[in-house]
Design an enzyme around this catalytic site. Structure first.
Site, mmCIF file in Angstrom:
data_model
loop_
_atom_site.group_PDB
_atom_site.id
_atom_site.type_symbol
_atom_site.label_atom_id
_atom_site.label_comp_id
_atom_site.label_asym_id
_atom_site.label_seq_id
_atom_site.Cartn_x
_atom_site.Cartn_y
_atom_site.Cartn_z
ATOM 1 N N GLY A 1 8.794 -4.826 -10.657
ATOM 2 C CA GLY A 1 7.785 -5.874 -10.668
ATOM 3 C C GLY A 1 6.669 -5.582 -9.679
ATOM 4 O O GLY A 1 6.785 -4.713 -8.809
ATOM 5 N N CYS A 2 5.592 -6.331 -9.810
ATOM 6 C CA CYS A 2 4.424 -6.093 -8.956
ATOM 7 C C CYS A 2 4.691 -6.493 -7.502
ATOM 8 O O CYS A 2 4.450 -5.700 -6.585
ATOM 9 C CB CYS A 2 3.203 -6.823 -9.514
ATOM 10 S SG CYS A 2 3.454 -8.576 -9.878
#
Length: 349
Positions: A152-153
């Site tokens: 994920g970011c």
């Protein structure tokens, strides 16, 4: 006959999918053979993204496993969470390589996934197949695999900022506090109050406090590094900008370590990985300095007075936090140069 790797992109009409296209059209070893959207099949992709006019002239394909398998060698799945749980197993069973950008295969435990994502988990058989693709940390594990789960970011920015100091034993993980801020593109292209101009312009707001679905992903990786369970306090906030994440990390130092010590540690840790740049003493990164690029920039402020360390880590959430890291993982998977197709200078100002 082309000797290039043939790739398909599922979810081509989302921000992550269209960013994959932006980079892959320049990748010397890749040919995009199918851009796919479950909702817009038969429509030229440039209808929804006019900036691709005369650059990508393909019509969008529908999601048909047999057609994808007939065209492609590898599939990027840039889908919302909950979609890949059903789609990815079919692609793998059809003999395709997969790099998944959703959150559906990042967590080893299906029970933990269901508790945080509020969706049914993928089959344990496929969860075990997924290799977690934090490129700079797990590069050796990615070579030659068939299935990578892209991080994920928020975890990308946060983990790259924490792991070297944690692995060295220089910080007390029991004191970890993370304050992470993101641009609104992280919520996707769909319209909602979260991204509505009138709601976000001249505004700054916290959301999902202590409940963000990326928390167990961060804790899982940190637990692996520490060799014991790790829990963090994690606050996410939206800022009125399109792209970028700044993860500000506060943690208690173990021992007397200066900014220069930390700079040396991190530069040694990330040596040979071109996309992590460690700032010099007294220089802290800003999101504008990585805009549109696959870089993660990290800076430090060790405070002898409080015996605490502040780590600042910034990325472009759509690139290093999604599409760019997925292509970096493709390169590692295929045994290519890590920066192949990604050598773009950040857009500034």
């Amino acid at each position: 006959m082309s000797s290039k790797l043939k790739v398909a992109i599922v979810g081509s009409t989302g921000y992550g999918g269209v960013e994959l296209i932006r980079f892959l059209v320049h990748h010397p070893q890749v040919e995009i053979v199918s851009v796919i959207s479950s909702s817009s099949a038969g429509v030229p992709i440039s209808d929804g993204f006019p900036h691709l006019t005369d650059i990508v002239m393909q019509d969008l394909d529908g999601v048909d496993i047999h057609e994808i398998a007939a065209k492609a060698d590898l599939v990027f799945t840039a889908t919302p969470s909950g979609v890949s749980t059903q789609l990815v197993p079919q692609l793998l069973d059809a003999g395709l390589k997969v790099i998944d950008l959703s959150g559906d295969f990042r967590l080893r435990s299906g029970e933990v996934y269901e508790a945080w994502y509020k969706k049914p988990a993928a089959s344990p058989e496929y969860l075990k197949q997924a290799v977690y693709g934090l490129s700079e940390v797990y590069a050796e594990k990615l070579a030659g695999v068939s299935f990578i789960s892209n991080p994920g970011c928020y975890p990308t920015a946060t983990l790259l900022g924490i792991i070297p100091a944690l692995e060295a034993g220089w910080i007390d993980h029991r004191s970890l506090i993370v304050d992470a801020k993101s641009g609104v593109s992280g919520s996707g292209r769909g319209t909602s109050l979260v991204s509505h101009y009138a709601e976000m312009n001249e505004n700054f707001k916290a959301y999902k406090v202590n409940k963000h679905q990326h928390i167990p992903e961060i804790e899982q990786v940190l637990g692996d590094v520490a060799g014991e369970d790790v829990t963090i306090t994690f606050t996410t906030q939206l800022v009125p900008m399109t792209r970028g994440i700044m993860s500000t990390i506060y943690v208690t130092l173990k021992g007397d370590h200066t900014d220069q010590d930390l700079i040396g540690l991190y530069r040694d840790y990330y040596k040979g990985h071109p996309f992590v740049r460690v700032r010099g003493e007294g220089i802290w990164p800003a999101t504008k300095e990585v805009f549109g690029s696959n870089y993660c920039d990290i800076g430090f402020a060790a405070d002898a007075r409080t015996e605490r360390l502040t780590i600042i880590s910034v990325i472009d959430n759509v690139v290093k936090g999604a599409a760019g890291q997925a292509i970096q993982n493709l390169n590692l998977m295929m045994g290519w140069e890590e920066n192949l197709g990604l050598g773009f200078i950040p857009v500034y100002p």
